[in-house]
Design an enzyme around this catalytic site. Structure first.
Site, PDB file in Angstrom:
ATOM      1  N   SER A 136      37.359  40.007  47.237  1.00 47.62           N
ATOM      2  CA  SER A 136      37.773  38.888  46.402  1.00 47.62           C
ATOM      3  C   SER A 136      38.846  39.301  45.397  1.00 47.62           C
ATOM      4  CB  SER A 136      36.565  38.337  45.639  1.00 47.62           C
ATOM      5  OG  SER A 136      36.981  37.388  44.671  1.00 47.62           O
ATOM      6  N   ALA A 137      39.784  38.375  45.179  1.00 51.29           N
ATOM      7  CA  ALA A 137      40.818  38.599  44.162  1.00 51.29           C
ATOM      8  C   ALA A 137      40.237  38.613  42.756  1.00 51.29           C
ATOM      9  CB  ALA A 137      41.888  37.511  44.274  1.00 51.29           C
ATOM     10  N   ASP A 138      38.985  38.137  42.602  1.00 55.21           N
ATOM     11  CA  ASP A 138      38.357  38.139  41.277  1.00 55.21           C
ATOM     12  C   ASP A 138      38.356  39.543  40.670  1.00 55.21           C
ATOM     13  OD1 ASP A 138      37.795  35.512  41.893  1.00 55.21           O
ATOM     14  OD2 ASP A 138      35.621  35.775  42.012  1.00 55.21           O
ATOM     15  N   ASP A 142      38.177  42.932  53.377  1.00 55.19           N
ATOM     16  CA  ASP A 142      38.092  41.651  52.674  1.00 55.19           C
ATOM     17  C   ASP A 142      37.416  41.846  51.319  1.00 55.19           C
ATOM     18  OD1 ASP A 142      38.031  39.022  51.948  1.00 55.19           O
ATOM     19  OD2 ASP A 142      36.918  38.315  53.689  1.00 55.19           O
ATOM     20  N   GLU A 158      35.008  26.853  35.023  1.00 50.36           N
ATOM     21  CA  GLU A 158      35.836  26.676  36.217  1.00 50.36           C
ATOM     22  C   GLU A 158      35.655  25.272  36.783  1.00 50.36           C
ATOM     23  OE1 GLU A 158      34.339  27.601  40.066  1.00 50.36           O
ATOM     24  OE2 GLU A 158      33.101  29.209  39.230  1.00 50.36           O
ATOM     25  N   LYS A 215      42.022  24.368  46.309  1.00 53.04           N
ATOM     26  CA  LYS A 215      41.243  25.439  45.693  1.00 53.04           C
ATOM     27  C   LYS A 215      42.225  26.548  45.344  1.00 53.04           C
ATOM     28  CE  LYS A 215      37.201  28.388  46.632  1.00 53.04           C
ATOM     29  NZ  LYS A 215      36.174  28.720  47.652  1.00 53.04           N
ATOM     30  N   LYS A 255      27.899  36.733  44.458  1.00 53.68           N
ATOM     31  CA  LYS A 255      27.227  35.963  45.506  1.00 53.68           C
ATOM     32  C   LYS A 255      26.475  36.908  46.440  1.00 53.68           C
ATOM     33  CE  LYS A 255      30.577  32.214  45.232  1.00 53.68           C
ATOM     34  NZ  LYS A 255      31.367  32.762  44.098  1.00 53.68           N
ATOM     35  N   VAL A 272      37.299  31.584  40.014  1.00 57.11           N
ATOM     36  CA  VAL A 272      37.041  32.522  38.917  1.00 57.11           C
ATOM     37  C   VAL A 272      38.334  33.195  38.466  1.00 57.11           C
ATOM     38  CG1 VAL A 272      35.959  34.738  38.337  1.00 57.11           C
ATOM     39  CG2 VAL A 272      34.612  32.940  39.437  1.00 57.11           C
TER      40      VAL A 272
END
Length: 301
Positions: A137-139, A135, A22, A83, A156, A103
């Protein structure tokens, strides 16, 4: 639409190992000029394992899989590099924008280009207080529908780790610890949460990848959770204390949405005197090295 570098294209055509990297860590994760030094170092680590590095970014509206040195320098030094998650890619392409890939965007572009192995630091996941903020992550959603192997140091540690593991299970994303029965904690070798499967060699990982294809199941990812070495992890007591302080500061300052993650990560760097960044880089280096070995095993090298 996707520009694949000549080196990466030739390696894929010859079934030689390739590792996707990345670019967010270059543009947004490290200060200049260290960011470029690390970018070049990580590519060199891939080459040391006999694989070809494919750093991914969008430049002037063109997704690139594999960057030359001039392009890496541009991502590292140019002001205004955005980003980009995977949802941003059509907008960036249409607008002719330049951006570093997260990612989700890196995994998508790598898979579209035919690159099967991807190394990163830590995944995104379910945020703390999800029941209030929703909330996530789109990952996670992207990895549920993208056939790629992601070598990471877990998610994380500022996130809700058990909720993230549960979400990955719900989404049908395979997770295995590499040489461990516990899920890593990004800065920490052990998050305190177990994993159901352990893989102990690059060859075993490649066997799972082949089994994924043979079964012809859903096009989901394989997450290889590779812990940072204990001697290079962030001191667990320091991590717990500073993270608690960071969460309180985040709430007190009213930080919300996409601003939460960078706020917390920056707080950890500043209040651990850079020790969290050192642990992060140690994890990334280890993941990149392992990814090179997995790519070699996958290619039959």
């Amino acid at each position: 639409m996707i520009v694949v570098s000549e080196e990466v294209r030739e390696a894929l055509g010859a079934r030689r190992p390739v590792v996707a990297l990345e670019s967010t860590i270059i543009a947004h994760g490290l200060p200049r000029p260290r960011n470029l030094q690390v970018a070049l170092e990580l590519e060199d680590v891939v080459r040391q394992e006999g694989a070809v590095p494919a750093t991914i970014a969008v430049l002037d509206g063109r997704p690139h899989v594999g960057l030359d040195k001039e392009q890496l320098e541009r991502v590292a030094n140019e002001d205004g590099i955005r980003k980009l998650g995977h949802r941003d890619l059509p907008l960036a392409v249409a607008a002719g924008a330049s951006g570093a890939t997260t990612v989700s965007a890196t995994a998508l572009l790598a898979a579209l280009a035919g690159v099967r192995v991807f190394a990163t630091g830590g995944l995104g996941g379910v945020h703390r207080e999800w029941t209030v903020t929703q909330d996530e992550s789109a990952d996670l959603g992207l990895l549920a529908r993208t056939r790629i192997t992601v070598v990471c140091a877990g998610v994380k540690s500022i996130l809700d780790v058990p909720a993230t593991l549960q979400r990955l299970e719900t989404l049908g994303v395979a997770v295995a610890g590499y040489g461990t029965g516990h899920f890593p904690g990004f800065y920490l070798s052990d998050s305190g949460h177990p994993v159901d499967w352990t893989l102990d060699s690059p060859g075993q990982v490649a066997d799972v990848m082949r089994a994924q294809d043979a079964l012809e199941g859903p096009e989901s990812a394989l997450i290889v959770a590779n812990p940072v070495p204990e001697e290079e992890q962030l001191d667990p007591a320091l991590h717990a204390r500073v993270l608690a302080e960071a969460l309180r500061a985040c709430e007190a300052e009213g930080v919300s949405g996409q601003a939460v993650t960078p706020f917390l990560l920056d707080y950890l760097v500043r209040h651990t005197d850079g020790a969290s960044l050192s642990a992060n880089l140690a994890a990334v280096r280890g993941n990149v090295r392992l990814a090179g070995r997995i790519a070699a095993a996958w290619a039959g090298a």
